[in-house]
Scaffold this motif. Structure first.
Motif, PDB file in Angstrom:
ATOM      1  N   GLU A 236      -8.561  12.071  -2.680  1.00  0.00           N
ATOM      2  CA  GLU A 236      -9.450  11.151  -1.962  1.00  0.00           C
ATOM      3  C   GLU A 236      -8.889   9.731  -1.985  1.00  0.00           C
ATOM      4  O   GLU A 236      -8.967   8.990  -1.013  1.00  0.00           O
ATOM      5  CB  GLU A 236     -10.835  11.127  -2.621  1.00  0.00           C
ATOM      6  N   VAL A 237      -8.344   9.364  -3.150  1.00  0.00           N
ATOM      7  CA  VAL A 237      -7.774   8.016  -3.273  1.00  0.00           C
ATOM      8  C   VAL A 237      -6.583   7.873  -2.320  1.00  0.00           C
ATOM      9  O   VAL A 237      -6.449   6.866  -1.615  1.00  0.00           O
ATOM     10  CB  VAL A 237      -7.351   7.729  -4.726  1.00  0.00           C
TER      11      VAL A 237
ATOM     12  N   ASP B 290       3.221  10.755  -9.145  1.00  0.00           N
ATOM     13  CA  ASP B 290       2.416  11.117 -10.315  1.00  0.00           C
ATOM     14  C   ASP B 290       1.808  12.511 -10.143  1.00  0.00           C
ATOM     15  O   ASP B 290       1.848  13.322 -11.075  1.00  0.00           O
ATOM     16  CB  ASP B 290       1.321  10.058 -10.481  1.00  0.00           C
TER      17      ASP B 290
ATOM     18  N   LEU C  57       3.659   5.948  -5.541  1.00  0.00           N
ATOM     19  CA  LEU C  57       3.502   6.179  -6.976  1.00  0.00           C
ATOM     20  C   LEU C  57       2.500   7.298  -7.237  1.00  0.00           C
ATOM     21  O   LEU C  57       2.723   8.159  -8.095  1.00  0.00           O
ATOM     22  CB  LEU C  57       3.055   4.899  -7.688  1.00  0.00           C
ATOM     23  N   MET C  58       1.401   7.292  -6.486  1.00  0.00           N
ATOM     24  CA  MET C  58       0.405   8.348  -6.687  1.00  0.00           C
ATOM     25  C   MET C  58       0.974   9.719  -6.343  1.00  0.00           C
ATOM     26  O   MET C  58       0.682  10.703  -7.021  1.00  0.00           O
ATOM     27  CB  MET C  58      -0.849   8.043  -5.871  1.00  0.00           C
TER      28      MET C  58
ATOM     29  N   GLN D  59      -9.914  14.333  -6.931  1.00  0.00           N
ATOM     30  CA  GLN D  59     -10.303  12.926  -6.779  1.00  0.00           C
ATOM     31  C   GLN D  59      -9.102  12.082  -6.320  1.00  0.00           C
ATOM     32  O   GLN D  59      -9.226  11.199  -5.466  1.00  0.00           O
ATOM     33  CB  GLN D  59     -10.853  12.416  -8.128  1.00  0.00           C
ATOM     34  N   ARG D  60      -7.906  12.395  -6.866  1.00  0.00           N
ATOM     35  CA  ARG D  60      -6.716  11.650  -6.489  1.00  0.00           C
ATOM     36  C   ARG D  60      -6.413  11.834  -4.993  1.00  0.00           C
ATOM     37  O   ARG D  60      -5.954  10.911  -4.324  1.00  0.00           O
ATOM     38  CB  ARG D  60      -5.518  12.096  -7.334  1.00  0.00           C
TER      39      ARG D  60
ATOM     40  N   GLU E 157       3.768   1.524  -1.396  1.00  0.00           N
ATOM     41  CA  GLU E 157       4.291   1.703  -2.751  1.00  0.00           C
ATOM     42  C   GLU E 157       3.235   2.365  -3.638  1.00  0.00           C
ATOM     43  O   GLU E 157       3.559   3.256  -4.435  1.00  0.00           O
ATOM     44  CB  GLU E 157       4.753   0.363  -3.351  1.00  0.00           C
ATOM     45  N   ALA E 158       1.982   1.950  -3.508  1.00  0.00           N
ATOM     46  CA  ALA E 158       0.903   2.565  -4.296  1.00  0.00           C
ATOM     47  C   ALA E 158       0.774   4.047  -3.962  1.00  0.00           C
ATOM     48  O   ALA E 158       0.640   4.891  -4.854  1.00  0.00           O
ATOM     49  CB  ALA E 158      -0.420   1.837  -4.051  1.00  0.00           C
TER      50      ALA E 158
ATOM     51  N   SER F 204      -7.871   7.418   1.167  1.00  0.00           N
ATOM     52  CA  SER F 204      -8.354   6.053   1.425  1.00  0.00           C
ATOM     53  C   SER F 204      -7.210   5.097   1.698  1.00  0.00           C
ATOM     54  O   SER F 204      -7.246   4.322   2.653  1.00  0.00           O
ATOM     55  CB  SER F 204      -9.133   5.517   0.219  1.00  0.00           C
ATOM     56  N   LEU F 205      -6.201   5.136   0.832  1.00  0.00           N
ATOM     57  CA  LEU F 205      -5.094   4.183   0.996  1.00  0.00           C
ATOM     58  C   LEU F 205      -4.266   4.493   2.233  1.00  0.00           C
ATOM     59  O   LEU F 205      -3.876   3.576   2.962  1.00  0.00           O
ATOM     60  CB  LEU F 205      -4.203   4.194  -0.249  1.00  0.00           C
TER      61      LEU F 205
ATOM     62  N   GLU G 274      -5.989   3.288   5.226  1.00  0.00           N
ATOM     63  CA  GLU G 274      -5.904   1.827   5.333  1.00  0.00           C
ATOM     64  C   GLU G 274      -4.543   1.419   5.906  1.00  0.00           C
ATOM     65  O   GLU G 274      -4.454   0.516   6.750  1.00  0.00           O
ATOM     66  CB  GLU G 274      -6.132   1.186   3.959  1.00  0.00           C
TER      67      GLU G 274
ATOM     68  N   ALA H 140       0.371  14.594 -13.359  1.00  0.00           N
ATOM     69  CA  ALA H 140      -1.055  14.272 -13.258  1.00  0.00           C
ATOM     70  C   ALA H 140      -1.874  15.478 -13.675  1.00  0.00           C
ATOM     71  O   ALA H 140      -1.554  16.602 -13.299  1.00  0.00           O
ATOM     72  CB  ALA H 140      -1.405  13.865 -11.831  1.00  0.00           C
TER      73      ALA H 140
ATOM     74  N   GLY I 173      -7.946  16.036 -12.258  1.00  0.00           N
ATOM     75  CA  GLY I 173      -8.085  14.783 -11.522  1.00  0.00           C
ATOM     76  C   GLY I 173      -7.521  14.858 -10.111  1.00  0.00           C
ATOM     77  O   GLY I 173      -7.648  13.900  -9.341  1.00  0.00           O
TER      78      GLY I 173
ATOM     79  N   TYR J 232       0.837  -1.203   0.000  1.00  0.00           N
ATOM     80  CA  TYR J 232       0.000   0.000   0.000  1.00  0.00           C
ATOM     81  C   TYR J 232       0.874   1.256   0.000  1.00  0.00           C
ATOM     82  O   TYR J 232       0.561   2.246  -0.648  1.00  0.00           O
ATOM     83  CB  TYR J 232      -0.938  -0.002   1.213  1.00  0.00           C
TER      84      TYR J 232
END
Lengths: 506, 506
Positions: free
Chosen positions: A47-48, A32, A28-29, A44-45, A24-25, A51-52, A55, A37, A41, A22
């Motif tokens: 928010e992503v 980006d 990357l975001m 919205q990014r 690593e994800a 979330s991660l 978590e 990016a 966007g 997680y």
């Protein structure tokens, strides 16, 4: 070498591996968002990312994690664990202890806030408009004030933040180290500023096309042993390096077509960070140990490469020809000595990332003192621009004409990284200490640079610093490599010697 | 407009939003792997993708999801739900029904497998080395054979796969539609191949620098109303478009410096996909409805733009000057008529993505028949290269000299997308039907192209197709826009008319 891994140990390692995935994800975001990016966007990014990150937070503080740690600490289990597992348990315990007192909803909100704040900061900075950014920063500071209470501290409140970036160091130590630096550097800056024989610099500011700067940057990175099969180079507003895993460590830079130094020294600097992350031992992949051990040690790597290599006279005895090859004739009339003095021009300035070696630590001390005051409630965000300007004037004798070149210049506060800044100056101090230690093994250091043989330098760092990742604490790395604790005297001597020579003061 | 959202409904929407966040992270990682991720990080990245995908899988099939769906379906709740929630429930039920029979461990392994297979395929393709890729493909086919049993099917086993890409369509319908296409196209191809007056094409294959192709591609995308503030253009081996959210929809392309058509028509094609994703109504963000309704409808958009716009005579009456502006004199001696005939040269060829409109569907039918045989156990992977070559010879009269230009050419099988190929030919069929419908509202279609006024075309599609996302089923979109079911006759007439003219057969 543990070959019989218990099923409890394996389950724990699988669990922390998932957290690393997680992370690593998220990494990357973040990369980006900062490299290309599309703007529409971004919200919205955020928010992503929220979330991660929440978590990751949840998994790091879950009942499952607590049960793992309790069970692995039992006498009957502990002795059977491998060294990596033991160090991972310690790291997870530290995280848990820190995070279990942070309310999850506030944490998630904060991640979203800082992601949005970074976007707001970009335009605020461009327009020198502090007011538009102030509401974001107020929320960020408010969170950090609550944060230090949640996680606890001994002595100064700011110690809670230091522990995130430079575990083992405290306000007491830093006040002493920074005090010595100030005491030595403020008069040196004055002496250099008033020197009769100032370097010539007009040749620096000529057209140098971005494409050619990029090709040059790539060639230097390759010479430094940066592995492009395990990385890439992109452009961004505020350069950084990021390690997603040792096989994917990305460098970013920016190209100023009127000043090649931004890209050349910036890329070498970020390349230093990247070498660290690329050379952490593969055995730590999937654990929280698979990264640099602290921000200060990380900065020791980037600053070493930028200054002890990239701004060294011997380096340019080899690389001046390469620079000339990529440039458009701007150095035709400039001899090596003039060039060397030009790129080492030093003196008071406004922008930290463009500051020279001599004044850099003073820029950091400004930020450290302001952060300490903000966190201790001795300064409010609305008064920050004024306080910033006053302190710059006091420490460096210059005053920003607008906040874009003042309080808004750095990404750290928008991204919520309070406590980070001191690491830069500590990194300088460490770098000078490491240089002394390296000379014992590589007495031919200067001639290596003269020959463009940079591999032995990288290898020395891999042996003494990189390979351990976070499995070894910052002060242990420092002590095992140098035999000392934090000692600013090497940096002070280095700067005195170098700048008295560059400015012909003897 | 539901203003009183019950707390159950809100909890459910938060839950599906989290799934959409994980999907966005997976999408970004997939984009990154295909555009510039360093090779040494790819294996670790596959693990990260596996972790996140299996979390999406877990959330989509969890007890929590089942409880939501049961509770929301109760008479007392259902009537209170907003339309978007209702459609989301239906989509989640469909996913759940499909996935609850797939063993989670096998699913996770499959995600990791296909990610690694894509990397292995790239080098296998470059070297025309099927043997090195065969073990991956065998595992992928084995999984898909198990998959159709797990998820169930009526009639042909292949229907289970079709349902993933083109819900509502079956082998029976496709056999009939593809049968008609074959019956009409095989003789047309023969007639065109034997035509006395073949287009001149040598002018196509001149030096056209990648940088200029990129600038041209960007200008055309902007003219198509692709929003660069909600997207970006990058290069890749096998071009694709990907929608992360409507504010971040990315196009990829590649530049062949000896054949500008690859980039120009490829970019227009992917731009058609991207317009769809950029123009889904924002109200669907955070739900599984926020994407194209099916692969076939998606392909109708990309193929429409590529062929009904990009290869139309009227389009080039406007855009030929633009092409000339970016090129290096290669069209100086070429009149519009010669150019138009040249870019519409048609005939048997080996590579699907470079195939012309006339033969394209035949390339698809080759793949459809092979996939159907593989899934039904009538063909084994080891015999696939031979079967591929035989079928190419039978259908198009050409035989690959190596597997790199044969069975290894497409990314679909390495990425596990069995059941996807028929959508391409169905997309053609739909596109021709949509064109007929569009002409009723835009009778001045040709003159719009002549003036380079592409906005009304994009707007017609947004009104009839894009805005609905996945809230409307593919055959409903087709029926509501055209008044028809799947009807290949419009495509057949269009191809006959166009190619008889281009080849001067009347």
């Amino acid at each position: 070498m543990t070959t019989n891994v218990t099923s409890l140990e394996q389950d724990f390692l699988d669990y922390v591996k998932k957290i690393s995935h997680y992370n690593e994800a998220v990494g990357l975001m973040a990369w980006d968002l900062r490299t290309g990016a599309p703007s529409k966007g971004a919200s919205q990014r955020s928010e992503v990312l929220g979330s991660l990150s929440s978590e990751i937070f949840r998994m790091s503080t879950s009942t499952e994690m607590k049960n793992f740690l309790t069970a692995l600490r039992k006498d009957s289990e502990w002795g059977k664990l491998g060294d990596i597992t033991k160090a991972t348990v310690e790291e997870c315990e530290k995280q848990l202890k820190k995070f279990e007192n942070i309310p999850p909803a506030e944490y998630k909100e904060y991640v979203i806030l800082t992601s949005k704040a970074e976007k707001a900061w970009e335009s605020a900075k461009n327009q020198g408009d502090f007011k538009s950014f102030q509401p974001y920063l107020e929320k960020i500071v408010a969170y950090n004030r609550k944060y230090v209470e949640w996680v606890g501290y001994e002595g100064n409140k700011y110690n809670a933040l230091l522990d995130d970036y430079e575990p083992g160091l405290t306000v007491d130590v830093i006040d002493e180290v920074f005090g010595k630096l100030k005491e030595a550097l403020v008069p040196l800056v004055k002496e250099v500023t008033e020197a009769a024989d100032q370097p010539e610099t007009s040749f620096l500011f000529k057209d140098f096309p971005a494409g050619k700067q990029e090709a040059l940057s790539r060639e230097i990175l390759e010479n430094m042993q940066y592995d492009f099969d395990a990385g890439r180079l992109d452009t961004t507003v505020h350069p950084f390096a990021i390690g997603l895993n040792p096989g994917d460590v990305r460098v970013t830079t920016k190209y100023d077509e009127k000043d090649f130094r931004t890209a050349v020294f910036g890329t070498i600097h970020e390349g230093g960070h990247a070498l660290y992350e690329q050379n952490v031992d593969e055995k730590y992949v999937g654990t929280p140990l698979c990264t640099g051990t602290s921000m200060g040690i990380h900065e020791s790597q980037s600053l070493f490469w930028e200054n002890f290599v990239g701004r060294h006279h011997s380096f340019w005895e080899k690389y001046y020809d390469l620079l000339k090859k990529y440039s458009e004739g701007q150095f035709d009339e400039i001899d090596l000595e003039t060039f060397y003095r030009g790129i080492n021009v030093a003196g008071p300035s406004l922008i930290r990332i463009e500051a020279d070696e001599m004044t850099y630590s003073l820029h950091i001390i400004v930020r450290y003192e302001l952060e300490k005051a903000l966190i201790n409630g001795e300064l409010e965000v609305q008064d920050l621009p004024q306080a910033w300007n006053d302190k710059m004037e006091e420490m460096l004798g210059v005053r920003p004409s607008h906040d874009g070149e003042g309080v808004l210049q750095d990404v750290h506060w928008p991204s919520g990284a309070f406590g980070y800044f001191p690491s830069y100056a500590l990194g300088y101090v460490y770098a000078a200490q490491l240089k002394q230690a390296m000379l014992r093994d590589l007495p031919n250091y200067d001639s290596l640079l003269q020959q463009g043989e940079l591999a032995p330098i990288k290898e020395w760092f891999t042996e003494h610093v990189h390979q351990f990742g976070k499995s070894k604490k910052p002060l242990d790395i420092l002590h095992d490599s140098t035999g000392e604790g934090v000692n600013p005297n090497h940096l002070i001597s280095y700067l005195r010697d170098k700048y008295r020579k560059v400015y012909r003061l003897d």
